[in-house]
Write a protein that holds these residues in place. Structure first.
Motif, short mmCIF file in Angstrom:
data_model
loop_
_atom_site.label_atom_id
_atom_site.label_comp_id
_atom_site.label_asym_id
_atom_site.label_seq_id
_atom_site.Cartn_x
_atom_site.Cartn_y
_atom_site.Cartn_z
N ILE A 1 -0.62 101.57 42.26
CA ILE A 1 0.25 101.08 41.19
C ILE A 1 1.43 102.03 41.07
O ILE A 1 1.27 103.24 40.98
N LYS A 2 2.63 101.46 41.07
CA LYS A 2 3.85 102.28 41.10
C LYS A 2 4.52 102.44 39.74
O LYS A 2 5.59 103.01 39.65
N TYR A 3 3.92 101.94 38.66
CA TYR A 3 4.51 102.01 37.32
C TYR A 3 3.90 103.16 36.53
O TYR A 3 2.73 103.49 36.69
N ASP A 4 4.72 103.77 35.67
CA ASP A 4 4.25 104.91 34.87
C ASP A 4 3.50 104.46 33.63
O ASP A 4 2.48 105.04 33.28
N THR A 5 4.01 103.43 32.94
CA THR A 5 3.35 102.96 31.72
C THR A 5 2.81 101.55 31.95
O THR A 5 3.45 100.74 32.62
N LEU A 6 1.65 101.28 31.39
CA LEU A 6 0.98 99.99 31.58
C LEU A 6 0.40 99.51 30.25
O LEU A 6 0.03 100.31 29.40
N ARG A 7 0.32 98.21 30.09
CA ARG A 7 -0.44 97.61 28.99
C ARG A 7 -1.83 97.33 29.56
O ARG A 7 -1.98 96.51 30.46
N VAL A 8 -2.84 98.00 29.06
CA VAL A 8 -4.17 97.98 29.67
C VAL A 8 -5.11 97.12 28.84
O VAL A 8 -5.11 97.19 27.61
N THR A 9 -5.91 96.28 29.53
CA THR A 9 -6.93 95.46 28.89
C THR A 9 -8.26 95.68 29.60
O THR A 9 -8.31 96.14 30.74
N VAL A 10 -9.34 95.32 28.89
CA VAL A 10 -10.69 95.40 29.44
C VAL A 10 -11.35 94.05 29.21
O VAL A 10 -11.22 93.48 28.12
N PRO A 11 -12.04 93.48 30.21
CA PRO A 11 -12.72 92.20 29.98
C PRO A 11 -13.82 92.35 28.93
O PRO A 11 -14.51 93.36 28.87
N ASP B 1 6.95 93.39 30.53
CA ASP B 1 7.44 94.71 30.14
C ASP B 1 6.62 95.23 29.00
O ASP B 1 6.73 94.70 27.90
N PRO B 2 5.77 96.19 29.12
CA PRO B 2 5.36 96.90 30.35
C PRO B 2 4.40 96.07 31.18
O PRO B 2 3.80 95.11 30.67
N PRO B 3 4.22 96.39 32.44
CA PRO B 3 3.31 95.63 33.30
C PRO B 3 1.87 95.68 32.75
O PRO B 3 1.45 96.64 32.14
N VAL B 4 1.14 94.58 33.01
CA VAL B 4 -0.23 94.45 32.49
C VAL B 4 -1.21 94.82 33.59
O VAL B 4 -1.11 94.36 34.73
N ALA B 5 -2.17 95.67 33.22
CA ALA B 5 -3.25 96.08 34.13
C ALA B 5 -4.58 95.84 33.45
O ALA B 5 -4.67 95.80 32.22
#
Length: 120
Positions: free
Chosen positions: A59-69, A112-116
């Motif tokens: 992953i090349k992005y510094d900040t991410l919006r993170v989710t968990v199933p 924005d920000p990318p979702v992970a």
């Protein structure tokens, strides 16, 4: 071998050309005719190219919006994802390691920000 027949009433400039009959090998096709027949989709199984999303260090992005199933405890049916919030990539990787050695997968890089998502 061509035979030229000149008619008596026709001048020499207006001669007719008669072709001899074709040989028995006239149905043999040339290489250009064979290549024309071979056009189209190649034979054999269709190759499927599987595109895998970037994971962990890819992953090349510094900040991410993170989710968990979010799995329901009764029948392992997947419900909506639980958001963990916006965090840095190193924090997301650390959280995935805390949750049991899971992976961080980039789901949507166009937002924005990318979702992970942290998944197994």
């Amino acid at each position: 071998m061509r035979l030229i027949i000149a008619l008596a009433s026709v001048s020499a400039a207006m001669a007719f050309t008669i072709q001899p009959p074709r040989s028995t090998f006239s149905n043999v096709q040339t290489s250009t005719a064979l290549s024309a027949m071979r056009r189209g989709r190649p034979r054999g199984p269709v190759r499927v190219i599987e595109v895998k999303p970037p994971m962990n260090a890819e992953i090349k992005y510094d900040t991410l919006r993170v989710t968990v199933p979010n799995l329901s405890p009764t029948n392992d049916k997947q419900l909506k994802d639980t958001p963990l919030g916006v965090m840095s990539l190193t924090d997301a990787l650390q959280k995935a390691k805390e949750l049991g050695g899971l992976d961080v997968i980039l789901i949507n890089e166009n937002s924005d920000p990318p979702v992970a998502k942290i998944v197994d």
